[in-house]
Design a protein around this motif. Structure first.
Motif, PDB file in Angstrom:
ATOM      1  N   ASN A  29      39.918 -33.622 -42.265  1.00 18.76           N
ATOM      2  CA  ASN A  29      40.643 -34.429 -41.289  1.00 18.76           C
ATOM      3  C   ASN A  29      42.126 -34.289 -41.562  1.00 18.76           C
ATOM      4  O   ASN A  29      42.543 -34.169 -42.715  1.00 18.76           O
ATOM      5  CB  ASN A  29      40.218 -35.896 -41.382  1.00 18.76           C
ATOM      6  N   SER A  51      39.244 -34.175 -37.450  1.00 15.16           N
ATOM      7  CA  SER A  51      40.138 -35.056 -36.699  1.00 15.16           C
ATOM      8  C   SER A  51      41.571 -34.564 -36.817  1.00 15.16           C
ATOM      9  O   SER A  51      41.987 -34.094 -37.879  1.00 15.16           O
ATOM     10  CB  SER A  51      40.063 -36.483 -37.244  1.00 15.16           C
ATOM     11  N   GLY A  73      36.376 -33.865 -33.695  1.00 10.43           N
ATOM     12  CA  GLY A  73      36.256 -35.300 -33.996  1.00 10.43           C
ATOM     13  C   GLY A  73      37.306 -36.070 -33.219  1.00 10.43           C
ATOM     14  O   GLY A  73      37.458 -35.890 -32.025  1.00 10.43           O
ATOM     15  N   ASP A  74      38.085 -36.889 -33.916  1.00 13.04           N
ATOM     16  CA  ASP A  74      39.153 -37.656 -33.260  1.00 13.04           C
ATOM     17  C   ASP A  74      40.335 -36.749 -32.941  1.00 13.04           C
ATOM     18  O   ASP A  74      40.740 -35.923 -33.758  1.00 13.04           O
ATOM     19  CB  ASP A  74      39.641 -38.794 -34.169  1.00 13.04           C
ATOM     20  N   VAL A 103      34.562 -34.385 -29.587  1.00 15.76           N
ATOM     21  CA  VAL A 103      35.751 -35.166 -29.230  1.00 15.76           C
ATOM     22  C   VAL A 103      35.336 -36.057 -28.054  1.00 15.76           C
ATOM     23  O   VAL A 103      35.321 -35.617 -26.912  1.00 15.76           O
ATOM     24  CB  VAL A 103      36.943 -34.267 -28.855  1.00 15.76           C
TER      25      VAL A 103
END
Length: 167
Positions: A29, A51, A73-74, A103
């Motif tokens: 991330n 992310s 992801g984010d 996402v």
């Protein structure tokens, strides 16, 4: 570069990953706060992460052989941040910016500046869900798909997810 899913947190800094003979990053991330981030001249991916979160930061992904920015992801770009993705995917069928189906609530806030230009495949590819708020400054131009008829691209490729872009 780095691999094996580390958590990268950059604050009040300049963070540069360049001239890697393979991927600049792969996994983990990534979050930048009040920082300048550069992924440049890497033979593989630029920023490839689960992310990607930018808060009052600038991120430049330039001249990487594969993805410029890959998110699984984010994905959040706040209204005081800039994301510039240029000249990527010269060595394969990879988008400048790729958002996977994972996402599910991507957000580019009003005031953010996103520039995706001169990539050699799709500029922006999304199978996920990403909202570009009204007032976000989005430029996607001069992306050229030279990967053949089995490839998707030029400017924007929207897969099975949804994107809501207001310009």
């Amino acid at each position: 570069g780095y691999v094996n899913s580390p958590k990268i947190y950059v604050e009040d800094s300049t963070f540069t990953v360049q001239n890697c003979t393979s991927n600049a990053s792969n996994g983990g991330n990534f979050k930048a706060v009040d920082s300048e981030v550069i992924y440049q001249n890497n033979a593989g991916h630029g920023l490839s992460a689960g992310s990607v979160i930018l808060e009052n930061s600038s991120l430049l992904s330039d001249n990487n052989g594969l993805y410029g920015v890959y998110v699984n992801g984010d994905f959040q770009v706040d209204g005081t941040s800039e994301l510039t993705v240029t000249g990527n995917s010269y060595d394969g069928d990879y988008a400048g910016v790729n958002l996977t189906a994972a996402v599910t609530d991507g957000l580019v806030e009003s005031g953010a500046v996103v520039t995706i230009t001169g990539n050699y495949c799709s500029g922006f590819s999304s199978r996920g869900t990403c909202v570009f708020e009204e007032g976000a400054k989005l430029t996607i131009t001069d992306n050229y798909n030279d990967k053949g008829s089995a490839s998707y691209g030029g400017g924007i490729y929207q897969g099975h997810g949804t994107s809501d872009a207001s310009f």
